[in-house]
Scaffold this motif. Structure first.
Motif, short mmCIF file in Angstrom:
data_model
loop_
_atom_site.label_atom_id
_atom_site.label_comp_id
_atom_site.label_asym_id
_atom_site.label_seq_id
_atom_site.Cartn_x
_atom_site.Cartn_y
_atom_site.Cartn_z
N ILE A 120 0.88 -0.99 -0.06
CA ILE A 120 -0.15 0.25 -0.04
C ILE A 120 1.01 0.68 -0.09
O ILE A 120 0.62 2.47 -0.79
CB ILE A 120 -1.07 -0.16 0.95
N THR A 121 1.32 1.22 0.86
CA THR A 121 3.02 2.50 0.67
C THR A 121 3.51 2.30 -0.49
O THR A 121 3.07 3.44 -0.79
CB THR A 121 3.89 2.58 1.88
N ASP A 122 3.84 1.47 -1.03
CA ASP A 122 4.90 2.14 -2.32
C ASP A 122 3.39 2.45 -3.13
O ASP A 122 4.64 3.37 -4.17
CB ASP A 122 4.74 0.48 -2.87
N HIS A 123 2.33 2.03 -3.53
CA HIS A 123 1.68 2.82 -3.97
C HIS A 123 0.61 4.44 -3.81
O HIS A 123 0.79 4.73 -4.25
CB HIS A 123 0.05 1.83 -4.60
N ALA A 135 0.40 4.02 10.18
CA ALA A 135 1.44 5.20 10.89
C ALA A 135 2.44 5.27 11.18
O ALA A 135 3.34 5.77 11.25
CB ALA A 135 0.85 4.43 12.73
N ASP A 136 3.17 4.10 11.31
CA ASP A 136 4.87 3.34 12.20
C ASP A 136 5.50 3.99 10.64
O ASP A 136 6.91 4.27 10.70
CB ASP A 136 5.02 2.14 11.44
N ARG A 137 4.83 3.86 9.27
CA ARG A 137 5.72 4.24 8.05
C ARG A 137 5.33 5.62 7.86
O ARG A 137 5.42 6.82 6.45
CB ARG A 137 4.91 3.10 6.17
N GLY A 138 4.59 6.39 8.58
CA GLY A 138 4.80 8.22 8.40
C GLY A 138 3.61 8.54 8.51
O GLY A 138 3.71 9.62 7.55
N TYR A 139 2.60 8.02 7.88
CA TYR A 139 1.17 8.30 7.79
C TYR A 139 0.21 9.17 9.18
O TYR A 139 0.45 8.42 10.03
CB TYR A 139 0.57 8.30 7.05
N ASP A 140 -0.21 10.10 8.94
CA ASP A 140 -1.38 10.29 10.24
C ASP A 140 -2.90 9.83 10.19
O ASP A 140 -3.17 10.05 8.75
CB ASP A 140 -1.29 11.75 10.66
#
Length: 258
Positions: free
Chosen positions: A33-36, A62-67
């Motif tokens: 998901i993060t890659d896309h 959230a760990d990958r930097g999203y609020d």
């Protein structure tokens, strides 16, 4: 009109949901998901998860930097999610809301929904309403990323099968029955949870999911005012195919309804 089945909330199963879902590689899904998201320029900012359940994916994003904001209709599932939030110290907002009526204070950069949560919307017009709400709460050109189980999975794999699992922490029996005429898959779920006195407490739930064709979902995306960008065999990167069990859709906001 909503159907009579329990399509919005897990009760007793919420307490053992994560244990019995440990066959899913959530880390890999979160990376996918993060890659896309990053592919389309969304590297941070507000992201909503619809049907967040116990918050596993919400926490990983959230760990990958999203609020992160998580929405779910099950108080039991959200209780598990909030316990995880306390343990991790993450700043995640959880809202107990029906996907068909969810409300936010403003727009978000992206909305995601995983683990076939949207298959619980069993009426076409109700799913269209969810998609319209998604479009309404997306930033201009915001992304909607979601997965849904396929007709093939319900008809040829899950339909008329029984799944059972027994562990020290609990057991379940999951009976499936698929109605091809209406495209509905009924789950009759019996959960057995151990008590302190050594006996087991039984809880029963009935859930219903709808099998939509890829063409139907794509049409609903367009009707809701979004632009379809990509469709994949979920979390593999392969093209969607007749034998895909789960599809992953990426759509983009392209204007609000007047």
């Amino acid at each position: 009109m909503k159907n009579a089945y329990n399509t919005s909330a897990y009760g007793s199963f919420a307490y053992v949901y994560d244990m019995f879902m440990d066959n899913i590689d959530y880390e890999e899904w979160a990376d996918y998901i993060t890659d896309h998201l990053k592919k389309y320029g969304i590297e941070d900012g507000l992201v909503l998860e619809l049907g967040c359940g116990t918050g596993t994916m919400t926490g990983l994003l959230a760990d990958r930097g999203y609020d992160m904001i998580g929405v779910d209709n099950s108080g039991e599932m959200l209780a598990e999610a909030m316990e995880k939030r306390m343990e991790s110290g993450q700043d995640i907002l959880y809202l107990q809301q029906d996907m068909q009526e969810f409300e936010l204070y403003g727009t978000v950069r992206a909305i995601v929904s995983v683990c076939d949560s949207l298959n619980y919307i069993t009426e076409r017009e109700e799913l269209l309403q969810v998609f319209r709400l998604v479009n309404n709460y997306l930033d201009p050109e915001g992304l909607f990323l979601f997965d849904m189980n396929t007709i093939h999975k319900y008809r040829d794999i899950l339909g008329d099968t029984t799944i059972a699992e027994n562990r020290d922490e609990g057991s379940f029996i999951w009976d499936n029955s698929y109605d091809p005429e209406n495209g509905l898959n009924i789950y009759e779920l019996a959960v057995f949870l151990p008590r302190e006195d050594g006996l087991y407490e039984k809880a029963e739930e009935v859930h219903c999911q709808k099998a939509y064709s890829q063409e139907e979902i794509e049409e609903l995306i367009r009707e809701a005012g979004m632009e379809l960008l990509e469709v994949y065999d979920a979390y593999t990167g392969r093209p969607a195919a007749d034998d895909s069990e789960r599809l992953f859709f990426i759509a983009r906001e392209k204007g609000k309804a007047k």
